[in-house]
Motif scaffolding. Structure first.
Motif, PDB file in Angstrom:
ATOM      1  N   TYR A 162       0.836  -1.207   0.000  1.00 24.86           N
ATOM      2  CA  TYR A 162       0.000   0.000   0.000  1.00 24.86           C
ATOM      3  C   TYR A 162       0.872   1.258   0.000  1.00 24.86           C
ATOM      4  N   LEU A 163       1.895   1.266   0.872  1.00 23.13           N
ATOM      5  CA  LEU A 163       2.757   2.439   0.977  1.00 23.13           C
ATOM      6  C   LEU A 163       3.611   2.618  -0.285  1.00 23.13           C
ATOM      7  N   ASN A 164       4.114   1.508  -0.828  1.00 22.68           N
ATOM      8  CA  ASN A 164       4.931   1.594  -2.048  1.00 22.68           C
ATOM      9  C   ASN A 164       4.133   2.174  -3.212  1.00 22.68           C
ATOM     10  N   LEU A 165       2.894   1.730  -3.336  1.00 24.99           N
ATOM     11  CA  LEU A 165       2.049   2.228  -4.419  1.00 24.99           C
ATOM     12  C   LEU A 165       1.826   3.724  -4.279  1.00 24.99           C
ATOM     13  N   ARG A 166       1.491   4.166  -3.059  1.00 27.60           N
ATOM     14  CA  ARG A 166       1.233   5.585  -2.849  1.00 27.60           C
ATOM     15  C   ARG A 166       2.508   6.424  -2.971  1.00 27.60           C
ATOM     16  N   ASP A 167       3.614   5.861  -2.557  1.00 28.35           N
ATOM     17  CA  ASP A 167       4.888   6.570  -2.710  1.00 28.35           C
ATOM     18  C   ASP A 167       5.220   6.759  -4.194  1.00 28.35           C
ATOM     19  N   LYS A 168       4.920   5.723  -4.975  1.00 28.22           N
ATOM     20  CA  LYS A 168       5.164   5.816  -6.421  1.00 28.22           C
ATOM     21  C   LYS A 168       4.283   6.892  -7.057  1.00 28.22           C
ATOM     22  N   VAL A 169       3.015   6.935  -6.619  1.00 26.29           N
ATOM     23  CA  VAL A 169       2.087   7.934  -7.157  1.00 26.29           C
ATOM     24  C   VAL A 169       2.555   9.343  -6.796  1.00 26.29           C
ATOM     25  N   VAL A 170       2.951   9.534  -5.545  1.00 25.12           N
ATOM     26  CA  VAL A 170       3.406  10.859  -5.089  1.00 25.12           C
ATOM     27  C   VAL A 170       4.657  11.288  -5.856  1.00 25.12           C
ATOM     28  N   LYS A 171       5.594  10.363  -6.030  1.00 24.55           N
ATOM     29  CA  LYS A 171       6.813  10.701  -6.766  1.00 24.55           C
ATOM     30  C   LYS A 171       6.497  11.073  -8.213  1.00 24.55           C
TER      31      LYS A 171
END
Length: 880
Positions: free
Chosen positions: A708-717
């Motif tokens: 979940y965190l990796n996906l959102r981190d990717k989106v934010v980046k």
């Protein structure tokens, strides 16, 4: 009805009913599945069925009062579907229930109140019936409600006495009927006259217990069970001639009619019957597949297959030659998704099942219809009126042509079918099969139901063992039994024992591998059918044979994820009870490897603060490392200890209890962590309403948190790179862009209106004088609906007394039509709303509005010139 009753949609009727009883301390419960817990019933056939164990004293209710809108399937009157005003296979039963709480007097008072004061029925339009010996109910209706004696009818046991069986709870009924013709007076009222009366509300007073000798003794706890037919209420309130033309069903009929290129209202009676059958049956199959029923030749699967085949057959009768069921299903899904979200969630499965069944049956029809046509001609040439049972059986056995379909086609040709002869041929085949096979032949038997008598039930070892040595009991490929299967094949495997958890209680099935001597099978899912665990997978290597000894190994990473999410679900329910309301109860759940979903009964949305508190509480319990205590206990003892049970769930005499002391204790057959600390962390993703009185929380926990965190981190980046800002600056940048977009949109809308006005002004010179009015009927290219309306209003303002009808195709697959009429035109009997709605039907749409200004839409742009031509013709005829 009241002098000016408000039009109510089917959804509004449902919500009004549930809200009415929720305000009177009834717990709103979601509809139970069409697959009932009651093993004696094939499908959920009544609103009270989910509560039958309570009425029979087998289960203690969590609530004294409940209200539901229960989806039901009945096929005992299938031949009447489409032929009468209100026979259906699928219907919704609105109900209010009292479990030993209020009784006859209150149920009658509320029944009258909701009918007259809420739905606006005039007492002059209502007639009630009571059981012939129920003087108490008669007196309540007469003395407390004030119904005239002439409009209270006493009926016998067949009509007005409910029984659960030969023995057990039972009681008298009282029904409320709507009278379409009160002007005919109160003399000789015949409630069987369905051209005048329709029963819409049934009140069952469960007050006796009947013993084996037929003796009645009063129950200590008296119950109320009621049923109000949603489709019947819609017919009455929407003032249409039958249930099929309500907004619950008619859009499906219109879709089928459009595919067939016909107009329902202009069709003959035979065509209307076929359209009604399609409208009704499509609702049934959509909800059945949504509740995970699959087409087969046995049980409820056969009911589904039969209904799908009737839809296809009636599609043929109205001129549809190709596949069409998924198109009408889309309309049914759109109509139902607000009340039953699972139909949209299961959309792909619904359409896939329909497409597969329709495709297969069309091939069957082609083969069988040719033979049946020959048989019919032969019967007629011989001067007979009946198709032999032998011929009907040949169609069934050789060509897969169902007996019911043979009977339908025969009826269309004024013939009958020798059903007794068919049954005799069927029995001969059964006897031949028994003689030929002393033991089971897996190459012939085609379903788990048939295999069940010959193979060992699966022993589940997965609570303590991740690996097990097992024997292959059966192999199926697309539902057909096989002795051996080679690599590359999708299979379903039944073992004598397994460590794989089968989908149950909201938790999905395990993944992993089955391996042996040169064999590797990847297991993708596991489901439980009766007492058999069916492993769904693909043979990666080798040849698998019945009787092989294999090793079954679960994927430990997937199991850990499921365990973390399942235990987190228990902690979530405990937190909801602690922080929001102790009366909250589970209404459904999903435990998968990547997330969890928890549905619960709650009349309001949670606040942001409550959601945060719940998340913090669950994480506190995780950090405090509570150990799991797992026990198998007698049901009564488990409940006495305070174990939480899911309302409506069926439990045996002994139950598995998952206890995290001082935090959560639930009855549960799922897999769990041994200590809450193993979950790691818990995060709520969303909280939202999914049905009236039902909320849903979606969350992630354990290893899934990292995904979940990796996906959102990717989106934010990604967003930071695109906008060339730091992550913390994203909100301000997005707000700025939104502001710029709103400004641009306003400017664009202004330009669109100006362009439409410019285009429309050139139409003034085309205005035609008809009588003392002027009319303009024209098509404007690429004008959006709002601008089209502005243009129509401006043109009408300039021509004064007259009528303006404009059409446009703003985008592919969409038609927009606007009608603007002056008051003088209105006085001549033309109303823009009715006019434009009728015109839009030509384009496969509809709409309406005020008498002076109305807007409609459609889907078939090719028909717009025809629609405008029709509009011009009708205006000239009316105003000339």
């Amino acid at each position: 009805m009241s002098s000016n009753p408000q039009y109510l949609s089917g959804n509004e009727i449902r919500n009004i009913f549930l809200d009415f009883f929720a305000q009177r301390e009834h717990q709103i419960l979601p509809s139970a599945s069409l697959v009932p817990e009651d093993p004696t019933v094939l499908l959920t056939i009544a609103g009270m069925l989910p509560f039958k164990p309570i009425f029979l004293g087998q289960r203690t209710p969590e609530f004294k009062r409940a209200t539901t809108s229960q989806k039901c399937i009945r096929t005992n009157d299938i031949e009447n579907v489409g032929r009468t005003k209100r026979h259906h296979t699928f219907f919704e039963m609105l109900g209010n229930f009292s479990f030993g709480d209020y009784f006859k007097e209150q149920a009658i008072a509320w029944g009258w109140e909701i009918s007259t004061q809420v739905f606006g029925f005039s007492p002059q339009n209502l007639v009630v019936s009571v059981f012939e010996d129920d003087d108490e109910a008669f007196g309540i209706w007469r003395d407390q409600i004030g119904v005239p004696i002439a409009r209270i009818k006493r009926l016998g046991e067949d009509d007005n006495f409910w029984v659960s069986g030969p023995t057990g709870p039972c009681g008298p009924c009282s029904e409320i009927y709507y009278d379409f013709h009160p002007e005919r007076g109160d003399e000789n009222i015949d409630l069987e006259d369905d051209s005048r009366f329709i029963e819409f509300y049934n009140l069952v007073f469960m007050q006796y217990n009947r013993d084996a000798s037929g003796n009645l003794t009063p129950l200590q706890n008296k119950n109320i069970d009621t049923g109000m037919g949603l489709e019947r209420m819609a017919q009455i309130l929407q003032k249409v001639p039958n249930n099929y033309e309500t907004d619950l069903i008619f859009p499906i009929i219109q879709t089928a009619a459009q595919i067939a290129g016909i107009d329902y209202h202009k069709s003959d009676e035979k065509t209307k019957v076929s359209l009604k059958v399609i409208g009704d049956h499509v609702r049934s199959v959509v909800h059945m597949i949504a509740d995970e029923i699959r087409a087969s030749n046995v049980g409820r699967g056969y009911v589904l297959r039969r209904l799908i085949r009737r839809v296809v057959r009636h599609g043929r009768l109205i001129g549809i030659s190709g596949e069409f069921t998924t198109q009408v299903a889309e309309t049914a899904i759109a109509l139902s998704e607000s009340a039953y979200p699972n139909v949209r969630q299961r959309e792909a499965a619904i359409k896939a099942e329909l497409q597969r069944e329709e495709s297969n049956f069309l091939r069957t029809l082609d083969r069988g219809e040719k033979l049946l046509e020959e048989i019919i001609q032969e019967v007629k040439q011989q001067g007979n009126t009946q198709i032999s049972g032998e011929s009907a059986f040949t169609l069934y056995d050789t060509y897969g042509f169902p007996l019911e379909l043979t009977q339908e086609v025969a009826e269309e040709n004024n013939l009958t079918v020798d059903e007794a002869g068919f049954d005799a041929e069927m029995q001969k085949q059964v006897e031949r099969a028994k003689a030929a096979h002393e033991t089971i032949d897996l190459t012939v038997q085609g379903s788990i139901d048939k295999l069940a008598e010959h193979i060992q039930v699966t022993e589940f070892l997965g609570y303590t063992q991740p690996t097990a040595t097992a024997k292959v009991e059966a192999i199926l490929v697309e539902g057909v039994s096989q002795e051996e299967v080679e690599a590359g094949t999708q299979v379903q495997i039944i073992l004598d024992k397994t460590p794989f958890y089968a989908e149950s209680g909201g938790q999905i099935g395990d993944r992993g591998y089955i391996s042996g001597d040169g064999i590797v099978v990847q297991v993708e899912d596991v489901k439980k059918e009766s007492d058999f665990f069916v492993h769904f997978g693909r043979i990666e290597r080798g040849t698998l044979r019945v009787g092989d000894n294999v090793t079954a190994q679960i994927d430990p990473a997937c199991r850990r994820r499921a365990q973390a999410n399942h235990t987190a679900t228990h902690l979530l329910q405990a937190a909801l009870k602690k922080i929001v309301d102790d009366s909250i109860s589970q209404a459904g759940s999903l435990v998968s490897f990547d997330r969890l979903r928890f549905d619960f009964n709650c009349p309001r949305a949670l606040t942001a603060e409550e959601v945060q508190q719940i998340e913090e509480q669950v994480n506190t319990w995780i950090a405090e490392a509570y150990p799991a205590k797992v026990e198998v206990l007698p049901l009564a003892e488990a409940k006495a200890r305070g174990a939480v049970a899911m309302f409506g769930e069926k439990y045996g005499d002994e139950v598995r209890v998952i206890d995290f002391p001082n935090v959560s204790m639930e009855l549960c057959g799922g897999t769990h962590v041994s200590n809450t600390a193993e979950i790691g962390v818990f995060k709520i993703i969303s909280e939202a309403g999914v049905a009236s009185g039902v909320r849903r929380i979606e969350a992630v926990s354990g290893p899934a948190i990292l995904d979940y965190l990796n996906l959102r981190d990717k989106v934010v980046k990604d967003l930071s790179d695109r906008f060339k800002v730091k992550p913390e600056e994203l909100p301000d940048r997005i707000t700025s862009l939104q502001s710029e977009l709103r400004t641009s949109q306003k400017e664009l809308e202004t330009l669109k209106v100006q362009l439409a006005i410019a285009k429309s002004d050139s139409l003034l010179q085309t205005a035609e004088t008809v009588g003392d009015s002027k009319i303009i009927v024209a098509q404007l290219e690429d004008v959006d609906p709002e601008s089209l309306k502005t243009a129509a209003e401006r043109l009408l303002q300039k021509i004064g007394n007259g009528a303006v009808v404009l059409g446009s195709v703003p985008e592919e697959g969409k038609v927009s039509i606007v009608a603007a009429f002056s008051s003088e035109v209105n006085k001549k009997g033309l109303q823009a709303g009715k006019f434009v709605g009728a015109i839009a039907k030509i384009c496969g749409g509809g709409g309406g509005g005020r008498p002076n200004l109305a807007q409609a839409g459609g889907r078939d742009a090719s028909k717009l010139p025809e629609a405008l031509e029709q509009a011009e013709s009708e205006l000239k005829s009316a105003l000339g």
